[in-house]
Design a protein around this motif. Structure first.
Motif, mmCIF file in Angstrom:
data_model
loop_
_atom_site.group_PDB
_atom_site.id
_atom_site.type_symbol
_atom_site.label_atom_id
_atom_site.label_comp_id
_atom_site.label_asym_id
_atom_site.label_seq_id
_atom_site.Cartn_x
_atom_site.Cartn_y
_atom_site.Cartn_z
ATOM 1 N N SER A 70 0.815 -1.216 0.000
ATOM 2 C CA SER A 70 0.000 0.000 0.000
ATOM 3 C C SER A 70 0.841 1.255 0.000
ATOM 4 N N ILE A 71 2.114 1.146 -0.469
ATOM 5 C CA ILE A 71 2.987 2.324 -0.495
ATOM 6 C C ILE A 71 3.392 2.547 -1.953
ATOM 7 N N PRO A 72 2.567 3.218 -2.728
ATOM 8 C CA PRO A 72 2.851 3.431 -4.157
ATOM 9 C C PRO A 72 4.150 4.187 -4.399
ATOM 10 N N ALA A 73 4.468 5.088 -3.545
ATOM 11 C CA ALA A 73 5.702 5.858 -3.761
ATOM 12 C C ALA A 73 6.935 4.973 -3.698
ATOM 13 N N VAL A 74 6.922 3.990 -2.747
ATOM 14 C CA VAL A 74 8.057 3.067 -2.628
ATOM 15 C C VAL A 74 8.171 2.216 -3.867
ATOM 16 N N LEU A 75 7.044 1.760 -4.371
ATOM 17 C CA LEU A 75 7.063 0.949 -5.576
ATOM 18 C C LEU A 75 7.589 1.748 -6.767
ATOM 19 N N LYS A 76 7.129 3.016 -6.881
ATOM 20 C CA LYS A 76 7.602 3.854 -7.986
ATOM 21 C C LYS A 76 9.111 4.078 -7.892
ATOM 22 N N SER A 77 9.625 4.280 -6.675
ATOM 23 C CA SER A 77 11.062 4.486 -6.491
ATOM 24 C C SER A 77 11.853 3.248 -6.889
ATOM 25 N N LEU A 78 11.333 2.080 -6.469
ATOM 26 C CA LEU A 78 12.011 0.834 -6.837
ATOM 27 C C LEU A 78 12.012 0.634 -8.347
ATOM 28 N N GLN A 79 10.892 0.996 -8.993
ATOM 29 C CA GLN A 79 10.806 0.853 -10.447
ATOM 30 C C GLN A 79 11.817 1.765 -11.153
ATOM 31 N N ASP A 80 11.903 2.995 -10.672
ATOM 32 C CA ASP A 80 12.873 3.927 -11.270
ATOM 33 C C ASP A 80 14.308 3.445 -11.068
ATOM 34 N N GLU A 81 14.568 2.902 -9.889
ATOM 35 C CA GLU A 81 15.928 2.393 -9.616
ATOM 36 C C GLU A 81 16.267 1.228 -10.525
ATOM 37 N N TRP A 82 15.280 0.373 -10.747
ATOM 38 C CA TRP A 82 15.482 -0.763 -11.642
ATOM 39 C C TRP A 82 15.774 -0.289 -13.065
ATOM 40 N N ASP A 83 15.020 0.725 -13.520
ATOM 41 C CA ASP A 83 15.254 1.259 -14.859
ATOM 42 C C ASP A 83 16.673 1.823 -14.982
ATOM 43 N N ALA A 84 17.129 2.543 -13.937
ATOM 44 C CA ALA A 84 18.470 3.117 -13.971
ATOM 45 C C ALA A 84 19.550 2.044 -13.990
ATOM 46 N N VAL A 85 19.301 0.976 -13.218
ATOM 47 C CA VAL A 85 20.266 -0.135 -13.198
ATOM 48 C C VAL A 85 20.365 -0.789 -14.567
ATOM 49 N N MET A 86 19.245 -0.958 -15.242
ATOM 50 C CA MET A 86 19.258 -1.572 -16.564
ATOM 51 C C MET A 86 20.021 -0.716 -17.570
ATOM 52 N N LEU A 87 19.750 0.607 -17.540
ATOM 53 C CA LEU A 87 20.460 1.499 -18.456
ATOM 54 C C LEU A 87 21.964 1.513 -18.177
ATOM 55 N N ASN A 88 22.320 1.545 -16.912
ATOM 56 C CA ASN A 88 23.740 1.554 -16.549
ATOM 57 C C ASN A 88 24.423 0.244 -16.937
ATOM 58 N N SER A 89 23.730 -0.867 -16.730
ATOM 59 C CA SER A 89 24.282 -2.162 -17.106
ATOM 60 C C SER A 89 24.545 -2.242 -18.604
ATOM 61 N N PHE A 90 23.611 -1.712 -19.393
ATOM 62 C CA PHE A 90 23.788 -1.728 -20.843
ATOM 63 C C PHE A 90 24.988 -0.865 -21.256
ATOM 64 N N THR A 91 25.110 0.312 -20.627
ATOM 65 C CA THR A 91 26.233 1.200 -20.941
ATOM 66 C C THR A 91 27.565 0.543 -20.586
ATOM 67 N N LEU A 92 27.612 -0.138 -19.443
ATOM 68 C CA LEU A 92 28.839 -0.815 -19.032
ATOM 69 C C LEU A 92 29.221 -1.936 -19.994
ATOM 70 N N ARG A 93 28.193 -2.647 -20.507
ATOM 71 C CA ARG A 93 28.492 -3.703 -21.470
ATOM 72 C C ARG A 93 29.091 -3.121 -22.746
ATOM 73 N N GLN A 94 28.555 -1.977 -23.191
ATOM 74 C CA GLN A 94 29.110 -1.346 -24.383
ATOM 75 C C GLN A 94 30.552 -0.881 -24.140
#
Length: 387
Positions: A70-94
């Motif tokens: 019941s904490i939408p803000a926490v879920l949104k923060s986790l989602q944003d963090e996941w998106d950032a991790v994915m982008l960073n991981s892709f950049t590191l692979r390149q």
């Protein structure tokens, strides 16, 4: 049909395709990447959000969100963090892939440079060997100094004691008789001007007639001393940094003999005026007598404790005067390789050169403090000094 996001490797909720690279992305991720970089993440070409093409795919059935969450803000923060991790991981692979390519290229260049250096080093060594075996070295006989023990057994070079044998009455009489004859001849010659002397104008017109660069080793270049045979001026004796003395015939351009035996450079050489005999000196503290005709070493004179700096042959052709940095001059018999007398400098100065008077009873030495000292050979005493 299962789609896979090229950035996160996950099944996209809202799949889009890039018209630039043809790759499938999660709309949320690709929009963030384009907003930050403005290029396609696969091929690096420019792209805008408006160019993305949405893919119509059946909706993905997600499990119901637990009612306890019941904490939408926490879920949104986790989602944003996941998106950032994915982008960073892709950049590191390149970046990793780019670094691997650059490292591979650098290693290839290093390997190629090492091969080129090795080939050039081999070519330089081959060129030096070829230079050392050019035409002037055709037909020479290398003379290597035999060991003391071997020579002693063969009746040649023996181990000479350091103690002086002394000037016997017979030797003094021989020196006196030779000096008397030479003095008379020199006084008779001194009354007339020698014939055949070159004029100053003729000397100014002298030019180089020939050059012979391959007499000594190319790896240790440098000719330090030279002497010419008095009877046959085509024969030249040289000493060099390569620890060898070379007998060279300038008319035939051939090396007659290479005299090897000194352990250090050869700094003084004498060519016997009447015989095929060479006398050499070196900072290794030895004086060596060579028979050029038989290509052999006939004597080693160990008269000094320091580098030998000067040599002068007596007019009899049987004795040699030597000086050394050990502050002594020595008078030795070259026939038997025997030290006859050894005298210290009166002022304790290292001696740098020696030269007999033409008559042979007196001689001069040079010192490191810039003096010329005149000595009486029979009395073994210093009779005059010239600063």
């Amino acid at each position: 049909m299962a789609l896979c996001c090229s950035l996160s490797n996950e099944v996209p909720e809202h799949p889009v395709v890039s018209p630039v690279s043809g790759s499938v992305f999660e709309r949320r991720l690709i929009e963030k990447y384009i907003a930050d970089n403005g290029v396609d993440p696969i091929n690096g070409k420019e792209i805008t959000v408006d160019q993305l093409i949405e893919i119509k795919a059946p909706p993905i059935v997600k499990p119901k969100v637990p009612s306890a969450t019941s904490i939408p803000a926490v879920l949104k923060s986790l989602q944003d963090e996941w998106d950032a991790v994915m982008l960073n991981s892709f950049t590191l692979r390149q970046q990793l892939q780019t670094a691997r390519q650059e490292l591979s290229h650098a290693l290839y260049q290093h390997d190629a440079a090492c091969r080129v250096i090795a080939r050039l080093h081999k070519e330089v060594s081959t060129a030096r060997e070829a230079l050392a075996t050019l035409k002037p070295h055709t037909g020479y006989t290398a003379v290597t100094a035999p060991s003391v023990a071997t020579s002693a057994e063969a009746g040649g070079v023996a181990a000479q004691p350091i103690e002086a044998a002394g000037l016997t009455p017979e030797i003094i009489s021989q020196l006196q008789d030779k000096a008397t004859v030479l003095t008379q001849e020199r006084k008779r010659r001194g009354k007339t001007m020698p014939e055949g002397l070159a004029t100053a104008e003729a000397v100014k017109g002298y030019k180089i007639l020939a050059s012979h660069p391959a007499l000594h080793s190319a790896s240790m270049p440098g000719i330090l001393t030279m002497d010419v045979h008095a009877a046959d001026t085509s024969h030249i004796l040289t000493g060099g940094n390569d620890r060898c003395a070379t007998v060279f015939n300038k008319d035939t351009e051939q090396v007659v003999a290479v005299l090897k035996g000194h352990t250090k450079k050869v700094t003084k050489v004498l060519y016997h005026p009447e015989e095929e005999v060479a006398i050499t000196a070196s900072p290794d503290s030895t004086i060596r007598v060579w028979n050029i005709t038989s290509s052999s070493q006939s004597a080693i004179i160990r008269a000094h404790d320091g580098p030998v700096t000067g040599l002068s042959l007596h007019a009899t052709g049987e004795y040699v005067l030597s000086t050394s940095l050990d502050q002594h001059w020595a008078f030795s018999d070259i026939r038997v390789g025997r030290l006859l007398t050894k005298v210290a400098d009166t002022d304790g100065n290292p001696l740098t050169t020696a030269q007999f008077h033409p008559d042979g009873l007196i001689f001069g030495t040079g010192t490191q403090d810039s003096q010329i000292k005149i000595w009486d050979l029979k009395e073994q005493s210093n009779v005059a000094n010239f600063p």
